[in-house]
Design an enzyme around this catalytic site. Structure first.
Site, PDB file in Angstrom:
ATOM      1  N   CYS A   2      24.535   2.335  -8.334  1.00 12.92           N
ATOM      2  CA  CYS A   2      23.861   3.445  -9.007  1.00 12.92           C
ATOM      3  C   CYS A   2      24.818   4.236  -9.903  1.00 12.92           C
ATOM      4  CB  CYS A   2      23.299   4.404  -7.966  1.00 12.92           C
ATOM      5  SG  CYS A   2      22.231   3.603  -6.780  1.00 12.92           S
ATOM      6  N   ARG A  27      27.261  -1.314 -14.463  1.00 15.11           N
ATOM      7  CA  ARG A  27      27.492  -1.229 -13.016  1.00 15.11           C
ATOM      8  C   ARG A  27      26.428  -1.971 -12.214  1.00 15.11           C
ATOM      9  NH1 ARG A  27      30.733   3.245 -11.397  1.00 15.11           N
ATOM     10  NH2 ARG A  27      29.551   3.399  -9.470  1.00 15.11           N
ATOM     11  N   TRP A  75      20.355   1.170  -8.113  1.00 16.52           N
ATOM     12  CA  TRP A  75      20.538  -0.178  -7.571  1.00 16.52           C
ATOM     13  C   TRP A  75      19.989  -0.093  -6.156  1.00 16.52           C
ATOM     14  CZ3 TRP A  75      23.348  -2.869  -3.750  1.00 16.52           C
ATOM     15  CH2 TRP A  75      23.596  -4.217  -4.021  1.00 16.52           C
ATOM     16  N   GLY A 102      24.850   6.492  -3.172  1.00 18.36           N
ATOM     17  CA  GLY A 102      25.329   6.412  -1.786  1.00 18.36           C
ATOM     18  C   GLY A 102      24.172   6.179  -0.830  1.00 18.36           C
ATOM     19  N   GLU A 485      39.266 -17.736  -6.891  1.00 21.60           N
ATOM     20  CA  GLU A 485      38.833 -16.816  -7.940  1.00 21.60           C
ATOM     21  C   GLU A 485      38.068 -17.556  -9.044  1.00 21.60           C
ATOM     22  OE1 GLU A 485      38.373 -13.835  -8.300  1.00 21.60           O
ATOM     23  OE2 GLU A 485      38.488 -13.342 -10.425  1.00 21.60           O
ATOM     24  N   LYS A 489      34.142 -16.859 -10.097  1.00 22.73           N
ATOM     25  CA  LYS A 489      33.700 -16.537 -11.461  1.00 22.73           C
ATOM     26  C   LYS A 489      32.500 -17.398 -11.845  1.00 22.73           C
ATOM     27  CE  LYS A 489      35.212 -13.398 -12.145  1.00 22.73           C
ATOM     28  NZ  LYS A 489      36.049 -12.756 -11.216  1.00 22.73           N
ATOM     29  N   GLU A 492      29.401 -16.248  -9.942  1.00 20.97           N
ATOM     30  CA  GLU A 492      28.913 -14.931 -10.350  1.00 20.97           C
ATOM     31  C   GLU A 492      28.198 -14.950 -11.684  1.00 20.97           C
ATOM     32  OE1 GLU A 492      31.757 -11.340  -9.299  1.00 20.97           O
ATOM     33  OE2 GLU A 492      32.805 -12.956 -10.292  1.00 20.97           O
ATOM     34  N   LYS A 608      28.975  -3.361 -10.258  1.00 19.26           N
ATOM     35  CA  LYS A 608      30.403  -3.298 -10.598  1.00 19.26           C
ATOM     36  C   LYS A 608      31.235  -2.718  -9.459  1.00 19.26           C
ATOM     37  CE  LYS A 608      34.072  -3.710 -13.042  1.00 19.26           C
ATOM     38  NZ  LYS A 608      34.663  -5.059 -12.974  1.00 19.26           N
TER      39      LYS A 608
HETATM   40  C1  F6R Z   1      34.284 -10.230  -8.797  1.00 24.15           C
HETATM   41  C2  F6R Z   1      34.446  -8.808  -8.588  1.00 24.15           C
HETATM   42  C3  F6R Z   1      34.348  -8.299  -7.183  1.00 24.15           C
HETATM   43  C4  F6R Z   1      35.389  -7.190  -6.956  1.00 24.15           C
HETATM   44  C5  F6R Z   1      35.179  -6.559  -5.577  1.00 24.15           C
HETATM   45  C6  F6R Z   1      36.175  -5.479  -5.289  1.00 24.15           C
HETATM   46  O1  F6R Z   1      34.333 -10.575 -10.144  1.00 24.15           O
HETATM   47  O2  F6R Z   1      34.634  -8.056  -9.493  1.00 24.15           O
HETATM   48  O3  F6R Z   1      34.490  -9.313  -6.256  1.00 24.15           O
HETATM   49  O4  F6R Z   1      36.663  -7.732  -7.084  1.00 24.15           O
HETATM   50  O5  F6R Z   1      33.882  -6.041  -5.495  1.00 24.15           O
HETATM   51  O6  F6R Z   1      36.057  -4.422  -6.199  1.00 24.15           O
HETATM   52  P1  F6R Z   1      37.212  -3.375  -6.373  1.00 24.15           P
HETATM   53  O7  F6R Z   1      38.392  -4.098  -6.920  1.00 24.15           O
HETATM   54  O8  F6R Z   1      36.664  -2.357  -7.332  1.00 24.15           O
HETATM   55  O9  F6R Z   1      37.490  -2.804  -5.015  1.00 24.15           O
END
Ligand code: F6R
Length: 613
Positions: A2, A27, A75, A102, A485, A489, A492, A608
């Site tokens: 959100c 996001r 969201w 939240g 990784e 990708k 995702e 995000k």
């Molecule tokens: C994948 C991606 C997520 C973040 C994960 C952690 O492309 O972006 O897997 O890496 O949600 O997010 P942060 O780094 O913001 O704690």
């Protein structure tokens, strides 16, 4: 997840809120809404679906007049995406409007109590409970601030709130607990937002709200309060992100832009910390004295940041000879970790707000561990909560799928490893010198990987393989971590089923899934293990797989004998190789996604920053 925006000033609020919300679209969201104070009324417009639906409904905001308002992209957590469940929510009295990020954990109890008091609910959301709770106390006390305080005192869970009151035509109250919220200063006008890009065009001067803090503001007066309700002065901070950093700047997608920004992001993260042949970590204590008692290092993170942790285990153990373990933050708290003051817990997070990661950090601190965070977003909860913080200077990362944040997190791991190894005397001086030299060159090497010729090759392979149903990423040592990784990708952004395995593990089960037309992406950048990986490639080829191999330029010919397609990267120190090998994998996922018609910057179901558990 959100997003929140709020505005009070002299300008029309609705177009500003819609513009702010458009900057939060990245996001991830499923509905959007605004509430504008008009006369003594709170006017709500909200709709399921893309923000454009709301823009059309309100004639880009022109149809809702008023100079104070709050906006939200939702969201779904409590209740499906729908017009009714979208924020803002009004109290039954119509006096209070709320946007909320939240989760209110005791919403069931509160809902029952309020229902018994005769209040009705129209949505399934916990946010409507907040609106009615504030509305109830406002009815009792007639004072907006008191009502919000009383409501907040009864709420459990995480929240960033923006709240309007019909009787106060120019005032907003905002509250923060475990969900980010920033306050923006303009000329006779003020903003709130859950994330910097939402207000970056309007102001670069902000204050970050801390846990439990509240702000009540109108164009004439701003009052901040701490968790005890005492008034406090907040420090103003200047956001250094350039305005166009949050724009696509000619690229088709943020993801592509951010992939190409990696050389710059690496330079920004590395060069200030490499001086006169040394790694310099200003303000960070990782001295020999500090490290001598560290029995074990834990790296704790989620998603891609967790994969950086997996890589870090290989790198730190090899260079520093300290036992190191990578743990998923979502599992950390519940695994009864054996941790005390002799452990260093390194937390990795781009957003600095990921709920599981933040909770893991708090647990590590509760157990007495020393904590160090690697974070991108300045002033974020994790950055503030850790004992020590090292920032990655990746700039704003807008695409949901991380690229440059991943690369800069890895760069910080390299800096830490070299620094600690030198402190501990576990790295020969000439090796240390070589590390520093190669780290200095890393941005330039990343530029080479992004050459037009390479990109065209990747586009070609993406167009050749995008129709496959299954992909396996295999590699050994650091390559196996990069496979995790690369595979993530592809999942995702291209929605292609994909798994990652250490190449040597394949024979212990997963090879039964290899058949004609399975795509195998094999990484073979670790020279001493090259022949072993080639043997694994032959095994999967013998079972019908199409193999795309990423290797170093020097090994191209040998790899060509085994794989169907080859992508090469320049050779650097084996531990640093992942910084380069991830780039073709990011581009491959991106172009496969385009070929499959996917919405690269807004992948389905993803957000995000994941600020709920
Ligand atoms: C994948 C991606 C997520 C973040 C994960 C952690 O492309 O972006 O897997 O890496 O949600 O997010 P942060 O780094 O913001 O704690």
């Amino acid at each position: 997840m959100c997003g929140i925006v709020g505005y009070t000033g002299k300008r029309q609020a609705a177009p500003l809120l819609l513009a702010g919300l458009s900057k939060l679209e990245y996001r991830g969201y499923d509905s959007a809404g605004i509430c504008i104070h008009e006369g003594k009324q709170l006017q709500v417009a909200k709709a399921k679906g893309r923000l454009q639906v709301l823009c059309d409904q309100t004639n880009n905001g022109d149809a809702v007049k008023g100079t104070v308002g709050i906006g939200h992209t939702r969201w779904a957590t409590h209740g499906a995406p729908s017009d009714i469940n979208s924020h803002p929510h009004l109290s039954c009295s119509g006096k209070i409007a709320v946007v909320h990020n939240g989760i209110i954990e005791n919403e069931g109890k509160l809902r029952n109590k309020l229902t018994k008091l005769g209040l009705q609910f129209y949505s399934e959301t916990d946010t409507e409970v907040v609106a009615n709770l504030v509305g109830y106390y406002y009815g009792e006390t007639g004072d907006f601030l008191t009502a919000v305080r009383q409501a907040v005192a009864r709420m459990e869970g995480s929240y960033a709130l923006g709240i309007l009151c019909a009787d106060l035509p120019d005032t907003i109250i905002a509250v923060k607990k475990d969900s980010p919220l920033i306050f923006g200063y303009g000329e006779g006008e003020y903003f709130i937002a859950s994330d910097v890009p939402a207000i970056l065009k309007e102001t670069q001067t902000v204050s970050y709200l801390d846990e439990g803090e509240m702000v009540m503001f109108n164009p004439e007066r701003v009052q901040f309060f701490d968790a005890n309700g005492d008034e406090l002065e907040k420090k103003k901070e200047h956001i250094t992100w350039e305005l166009d950093a949050a724009e696509r700047g000619g690229y088709d997608h943020f993801m592509l832009k951010e992939i190409f920004e990696q050389p710059k992001a690496l330079r920004d993260t590395l060069s200030p910390r490499l001086k006169n042949g040394e790694v310099v970590l200003d303000g960070i204590d990782l001295s020999a004295e500090y490290l001598k008692d560290v029995r074990k290092i834990y790296l704790v993170a989620c998603g891609s940041a967790y994969y950086v942790s997996v890589l870090a285990k290989y790198i730190i153990e090899k260079t520093c000879r300290i036992p190191t373990e990578a743990v998923m933050a979502s599992e950390f708290r519940y695994a009864h970790p054996v941790i005390d003051e002799k452990n260093l817990v390194i937390i990795i997070s781009q957003s600095g707000e990921t709920a599981d990661t933040l909770a893991a950090l708090r647990e590590a601190k509760r157990l007495g561990a020393r904590t160090l965070a690697i974070v991108n977003v300045v002033g974020s909860a994790i950055a503030k909560a850790a004992d020590q913080t090292i920032y990655t200077w990746a700039g704003p990362e807008i695409a949901v799928a991380t690229t440059k944040a991943f690369s800069t997190q890895l760069a910080v791991v390299y800096l830490l490893a070299a620094y600690m190894a030198q402190q501990l005397g576990t790295m020969e001086p000439e090796i240390y010198a070589k590390w520093v030299q190669e780290l200095e060159k890393l941005p330039e090497m990343a530029e080479k990987v992004l050459s037009q010729e390479n990109v065209q090759k990747i586009q070609y392979y993406a167009s050749r393989y995008y129709g496959h149903h299954d992909a396996f990423y295999i590699g050994r040592n650091v390559d196996s971590a990069i496979c995790l990784e690369g595979s993530l990708k592809l999942k995702e952004v291209a929605y292609l089923h994909s798994e990652a395995y250490p190449a040597g593990e394949l024979k212990h089960g997963p090879i039964s899934l290899i058949e004609n037309g399975t795509l195998v992406v094999a990484l073979a950048t670790v020279q001493p293990l090259f022949d072993k990986t080639m043997a694994n490639i032959r095994e999967v080829k013998a079972r019908g797989a199409d193999v795309l191999c990423v290797t170093i330029e020097e090994m191209k010919e040998a790899a060509q004998e085994n794989a169907d397609g080859i992508l090469t990267i320049p050779q650097v120190l084996p531990e640093l190789q992942p910084s380069l090998s991830i780039i073709p994998l990011q581009l491959f996922a991106y172009y496969v996604a385009l070929n499959r018609g996917c919405d690269v910057d807004k992948p389905r179901n993803l957000a995000k920053s994941v600020t709920v558990e």
